[in-house]
Every structure is written in structure tokens, then in C-alpha cells.
Design a protein around this motif. Sequence first.
Motif, PDB file in Angstrom:
ATOM      1  N   PHE A  50      28.424  77.720 -15.277  1.00 13.06           N
ATOM      2  CA  PHE A  50      27.614  78.011 -14.162  1.00 13.06           C
ATOM      3  C   PHE A  50      28.879  78.242 -13.018  1.00 13.06           C
ATOM      4  O   PHE A  50      28.632  79.207 -12.236  1.00 13.06           O
ATOM      5  CB  PHE A  50      26.654  76.856 -13.630  1.00 13.06           C
ATOM      6  CG  PHE A  50      26.168  76.985 -12.554  1.00 13.06           C
ATOM      7  CD1 PHE A  50      25.030  77.787 -12.521  1.00 13.06           C
ATOM      8  CD2 PHE A  50      26.360  76.563 -11.133  1.00 13.06           C
ATOM      9  CE1 PHE A  50      23.970  78.152 -11.478  1.00 13.06           C
ATOM     10  CE2 PHE A  50      25.662  76.745 -10.214  1.00 13.06           C
ATOM     11  CZ  PHE A  50      24.593  77.370 -10.270  1.00 13.06           C
ATOM     12  N   ALA A  51      29.904  77.484 -13.185  1.00  7.73           N
ATOM     13  CA  ALA A  51      30.889  77.493 -11.960  1.00  7.73           C
ATOM     14  C   ALA A  51      31.762  78.954 -12.310  1.00  7.73           C
ATOM     15  O   ALA A  51      31.930  79.732 -11.228  1.00  7.73           O
ATOM     16  CB  ALA A  51      31.955  76.322 -12.384  1.00  7.73           C
ATOM     17  N   GLN A  52      31.882  79.226 -13.798  1.00  7.75           N
ATOM     18  CA  GLN A  52      32.519  80.380 -13.977  1.00  7.75           C
ATOM     19  C   GLN A  52      31.811  81.761 -13.484  1.00  7.75           C
ATOM     20  O   GLN A  52      32.205  82.657 -12.959  1.00  7.75           O
ATOM     21  CB  GLN A  52      32.822  80.643 -15.468  1.00  7.75           C
ATOM     22  CG  GLN A  52      33.588  79.730 -16.287  1.00  7.75           C
ATOM     23  CD  GLN A  52      33.546  79.563 -17.654  1.00  7.75           C
ATOM     24  OE1 GLN A  52      32.817  80.050 -18.390  1.00  7.75           O
ATOM     25  NE2 GLN A  52      34.750  78.814 -18.363  1.00  7.75           N
ATOM     26  N   MET A  53      30.425  81.660 -13.617  1.00  4.13           N
ATOM     27  CA  MET A  53      29.667  82.808 -13.233  1.00  4.13           C
ATOM     28  C   MET A  53      29.551  83.045 -11.899  1.00  4.13           C
ATOM     29  O   MET A  53      29.382  83.868 -11.216  1.00  4.13           O
ATOM     30  CB  MET A  53      28.349  82.777 -13.885  1.00  4.13           C
ATOM     31  CG  MET A  53      27.568  84.391 -13.841  1.00  4.13           C
ATOM     32  SD  MET A  53      28.533  85.526 -14.652  1.00  4.13           S
ATOM     33  CE  MET A  53      28.124  85.000 -16.251  1.00  4.13           C
ATOM     34  N   MET A  54      29.529  81.772 -11.056  1.00  3.58           N
ATOM     35  CA  MET A  54      29.561  81.565  -9.768  1.00  3.58           C
ATOM     36  C   MET A  54      30.720  82.653  -9.172  1.00  3.58           C
ATOM     37  O   MET A  54      30.743  83.114  -8.058  1.00  3.58           O
ATOM     38  CB  MET A  54      29.549  80.510  -9.111  1.00  3.58           C
ATOM     39  CG  MET A  54      28.088  79.593  -9.341  1.00  3.58           C
ATOM     40  SD  MET A  54      26.608  80.432  -8.601  1.00  3.58           S
ATOM     41  CE  MET A  54      26.305  81.382 -10.197  1.00  3.58           C
ATOM     42  N   ARG A  55      32.073  82.216  -9.784  1.00  6.46           N
ATOM     43  CA  ARG A  55      33.251  82.689  -9.307  1.00  6.46           C
ATOM     44  C   ARG A  55      32.975  84.391  -9.482  1.00  6.46           C
ATOM     45  O   ARG A  55      33.453  85.280  -8.733  1.00  6.46           O
ATOM     46  CB  ARG A  55      34.474  82.222  -9.878  1.00  6.46           C
ATOM     47  CG  ARG A  55      35.754  82.973  -9.495  1.00  6.46           C
ATOM     48  CD  ARG A  55      36.227  82.853  -8.175  1.00  6.46           C
ATOM     49  NE  ARG A  55      37.485  83.666  -7.943  1.00  6.46           N
ATOM     50  CZ  ARG A  55      37.954  83.797  -6.699  1.00  6.46           C
ATOM     51  NH1 ARG A  55      37.223  83.752  -5.798  1.00  6.46           N
ATOM     52  NH2 ARG A  55      39.051  84.503  -6.530  1.00  6.46           N
ATOM     53  N   GLY A  56      32.558  84.778 -10.622  1.00  8.63           N
ATOM     54  CA  GLY A  56      32.397  86.015 -11.068  1.00  8.63           C
ATOM     55  C   GLY A  56      31.363  86.716 -10.032  1.00  8.63           C
ATOM     56  O   GLY A  56      31.506  87.983  -9.998  1.00  8.63           O
ATOM     57  N   LEU A  57      30.330  86.357  -9.547  1.00  8.57           N
ATOM     58  CA  LEU A  57      29.541  86.752  -8.767  1.00  8.57           C
ATOM     59  C   LEU A  57      30.103  87.133  -7.461  1.00  8.57           C
ATOM     60  O   LEU A  57      29.548  87.779  -6.751  1.00  8.57           O
ATOM     61  CB  LEU A  57      28.143  85.927  -8.697  1.00  8.57           C
ATOM     62  CG  LEU A  57      27.281  85.812  -9.804  1.00  8.57           C
ATOM     63  CD1 LEU A  57      26.095  85.051  -9.478  1.00  8.57           C
ATOM     64  CD2 LEU A  57      26.724  87.453 -10.102  1.00  8.57           C
ATOM     65  N   GLU A  58      31.115  86.561  -7.144  1.00  6.34           N
ATOM     66  CA  GLU A  58      31.903  86.855  -5.944  1.00  6.34           C
ATOM     67  C   GLU A  58      32.195  88.304  -5.728  1.00  6.34           C
ATOM     68  O   GLU A  58      31.957  88.921  -4.904  1.00  6.34           O
ATOM     69  CB  GLU A  58      32.952  85.876  -5.598  1.00  6.34           C
ATOM     70  CG  GLU A  58      32.689  84.599  -5.251  1.00  6.34           C
ATOM     71  CD  GLU A  58      33.734  83.433  -5.011  1.00  6.34           C
ATOM     72  OE1 GLU A  58      34.893  83.975  -5.087  1.00  6.34           O
ATOM     73  OE2 GLU A  58      33.553  82.186  -5.081  1.00  6.34           O
ATOM     74  N   SER A 111      42.891  86.743  -2.054  1.00  2.00           N
ATOM     75  CA  SER A 111      43.768  85.531  -1.600  1.00  2.00           C
ATOM     76  C   SER A 111      43.605  84.387  -2.726  1.00  2.00           C
ATOM     77  O   SER A 111      44.520  83.611  -2.579  1.00  2.00           O
ATOM     78  CB  SER A 111      43.176  84.946  -0.243  1.00  2.00           C
ATOM     79  OG  SER A 111      42.036  84.223  -0.271  1.00  2.00           O
ATOM     80  N   GLY A 112      42.531  84.564  -3.492  1.00  3.16           N
ATOM     81  CA  GLY A 112      42.336  83.509  -4.365  1.00  3.16           C
ATOM     82  C   GLY A 112      41.737  82.031  -3.877  1.00  3.16           C
ATOM     83  O   GLY A 112      41.192  81.300  -4.990  1.00  3.16           O
ATOM     84  N   GLU A 113      41.257  82.292  -2.697  1.00  2.00           N
ATOM     85  CA  GLU A 113      40.435  81.247  -2.273  1.00  2.00           C
ATOM     86  C   GLU A 113      39.000  81.536  -2.630  1.00  2.00           C
ATOM     87  O   GLU A 113      38.670  82.593  -2.975  1.00  2.00           O
ATOM     88  CB  GLU A 113      40.580  81.048  -0.680  1.00  2.00           C
ATOM     89  CG  GLU A 113      41.941  80.776  -0.143  1.00  2.00           C
ATOM     90  CD  GLU A 113      41.959  80.477   1.339  1.00  2.00           C
ATOM     91  OE1 GLU A 113      41.573  79.269   1.845  1.00  2.00           O
ATOM     92  OE2 GLU A 113      42.523  81.384   2.062  1.00  2.00           O
ATOM     93  N   ARG A 114      38.012  80.293  -2.567  1.00  2.00           N
ATOM     94  CA  ARG A 114      36.578  80.766  -2.646  1.00  2.00           C
ATOM     95  C   ARG A 114      36.073  81.955  -1.417  1.00  2.00           C
ATOM     96  O   ARG A 114      36.387  81.598  -0.536  1.00  2.00           O
ATOM     97  CB  ARG A 114      35.727  79.581  -2.541  1.00  2.00           C
ATOM     98  CG  ARG A 114      36.050  78.383  -3.676  1.00  2.00           C
ATOM     99  CD  ARG A 114      35.420  79.207  -5.241  1.00  2.00           C
ATOM    100  NE  ARG A 114      33.990  79.520  -4.983  1.00  2.00           N
ATOM    101  CZ  ARG A 114      32.964  78.706  -5.489  1.00  2.00           C
ATOM    102  NH1 ARG A 114      33.175  77.711  -5.800  1.00  2.00           N
ATOM    103  NH2 ARG A 114      31.797  79.451  -5.323  1.00  2.00           N
ATOM    104  N   ALA A 115      35.199  82.744  -1.973  1.00  2.00           N
ATOM    105  CA  ALA A 115      34.963  83.832  -1.213  1.00  2.00           C
ATOM    106  C   ALA A 115      33.325  83.850  -1.311  1.00  2.00           C
ATOM    107  O   ALA A 115      32.713  84.962  -1.006  1.00  2.00           O
ATOM    108  CB  ALA A 115      35.524  85.072  -1.611  1.00  2.00           C
TER     109      ALA A 115
END
Length: 385
Positions: A232-240, A308-312
Motif C-alpha cells: 500500500f505504501a509502495q503504491m501510494m508513492r507510485g501514484l504520485e 526532490s525525493g520528498e513526499r509529493a
Amino acid sequence: MYELSADETAIVALVRDWVDHEVKPVVRDLEHTDTYPEALIEQMKQMGIYGLAIPEPWNDAAVSAPCYAAVTEELARGWMSLAGAMGGHSVVAKLLLNYGTQEQKDTYLPKMATGEIRATMALTEPGGGSDLQAMRTVARKQGDEYVINGSKTWITNARRSQLIALLCLTDPAAEPAHRGISVLLIEKGPGFEVSRDLPKLGYKGVESCELSFDDLRVPRSALLGTQEGQGFAQMMRGLEIGRIQVASRALGVGAAALEDAVRYSQERESFGQPIWKHQSISNYLADMATQLTAARQLVQYAARRYDSGERADLEAGMAKLFASETAMKIALDAMRIHGGYGYSTEFDVERYFRDAPLMILGEGTNEIQRNVIARELVKRNRISS
């Protein structure tokens, strides 16, 4: 328009020229017959578009997220479906880069960079929609394998992809539910069926399918990364990056609609003068151009934040929300400017009007985006109790 390096500016210009000379002359016939654009996809592979999100050592032509967004906009300006044909592919590439094992990266990324392997992601389920934690697709461990059962829907490029990043439950009893979700990298085999292509208002040419899994067996090494429950966390980053890509598609549709409206308003005359000189039309044009420019800046801002590597998730959500709603409004206003011709299939404006809603609904509906934005806004500005 963009803050890109000279090399990246040249890449965007190359894609823009290709769209103008190769895509626009053929898109209407392909779209109206719902024909898969085989020749155009092959040209995209040759130009390196499928590898734009993949860096060295697996590819030598990776670009920044702002450049990726700009290329996506140009593709969608020619035909939104072309941008859709590489959207999920890029998300899977980013998932592999950020979370894959070395073996997974070395196995898939070189061939994904050339387009030899096409990839897509499978998230949505028939009864779940944007509620990813309500999923029922389960992968149970049996020896050295996972056995997968369940179904997915609205999966773009499912027939022509060789690799699918499947979001599924590896621990159905986990509390909270997201701790039991993993991503499996699956390939087609016995127990995997593309059951049907879904009929659509727009987004023609590329397929959106229902998938079913009936005791599909995959090796334990198909787990993205090394630890279950991280999906879930992986996909949330992918969805950015996925939402930045969808926002960029919206920019392309809006840009095409604005271009056509500006051209037509100079060619069409009424009451003895070009219609752009009538205040009602000129007001439309002024608002369309202003809104599109604002949307583009928001998308580029989100892309820079992503790099930037930050959460987007906040920035990507805002970009997707604003750009998609803007594209829908511009498409409607372009139709108004064209009058009766805007409703005719002999003009491209009706296609923009049919394609624009996808970006409002896809990659998480805009109602979901507002939830994401508000949640992250409070998280970043939490007051002390």
C-alpha cells in the motif's frame, strides 16, 4: 514555458514535432474506429519514450519529472490515448527503481526501457473503486509460490503488457487492512485471464480490461522487494508520479482544445468580423489560456517536488485535481466557440470533450484527491495539543 535543461528542451521539441507531423494527420481515423495505434507505439519505442523514467545503468536517456510531464503533455496534445499507453508503464518502472530487488531491476528495467516489455499496474476492483483497502484479490502462500485469486477492472494496456504490478492481499487478516497488502510482479500464465475489454466514452485505441485470477501461481520472488505488507505504501508513492502523469495528460487535452479554439476563432467570421473580436468569445479565450497556464505551473511544481525525493502526494493531488477540472472546462468552452461544428465528429473538439473526463476519474477520483489534499495539509500543519 518549462524550466528544463537544453537537452530536455530538445527532447520535448522532438516529441512536439512528431505529434504535429505523425500523430495529428492520422489520429481522427484511429480514434473513431477505436484502432490500436501499433505504428505510433513502435515509433514511441524508437524515440525512447518508454524509457524516460528509467535511469542508468539500465537506460541512458532518463529525464527529470518536469521533462517527463512535458513529454506526456505533448503526447496527449496529439492524442490522450498515446500518453495513456505509457502512463502505467512508467509507474511500474518507478516502483521497481524505488522498491525492487537488484534481480528484479536487472530482469525488467532494461527491456522496459526499450518497450520490449510493456508494464501496467492493476489496482482497481469491481466493487472497490478508489477504496484500495477494500480489495478482495488474495495471494496465499503455498510452498515457494503465491496462489492468486480475484479480479481487477479498468486495467489499461492489459492485453499488450507483459508485466503487471498487482496490488493484492497477502495477509487478509491484517489489522489495519493496509498492512496486509503487497505488490506482486506477475506475468501471464495459466490462471490469468483478460476477460473482456470495457466499452468507453473516450480514451479509444488502447484497451481497458477486466482481469480475473483463478489459482494463478507465481514464485515467491514475484513479491516487489523483500517484505510483505509494504504494497500500500509502495503504491501510494507510485501514484504520485501516476497523478502527475494524469495531470499532464489533462494539460495536453486542454492545450489541444485551446489551440483549435484560437485557430477557429480567427477563421470563423460572424457579423462581418472574426469571432474572436466578439467579447463573449474573447473572454472564453482569455480564461482558457490563463487557466491552462496556471494548471501547467502547478503540474511542474508537483514534478519538481517529486524529484526532490520528498513526499509529493499533496502537490500531485492538487495538480491532478486542478489540471483535470481545467481540461474539462477548456474542452467545453472550445466546443462553445466552435458552435455546431464542435459537436461534429468531423472536428477534433468533440474528442477532447470525450477524453477530458477520464482525468477527473482516473488515478483516484477528484473527490478522493480532495481527501488526500486535506489530509496531507493537516498532517503538514498539525497544531500542538
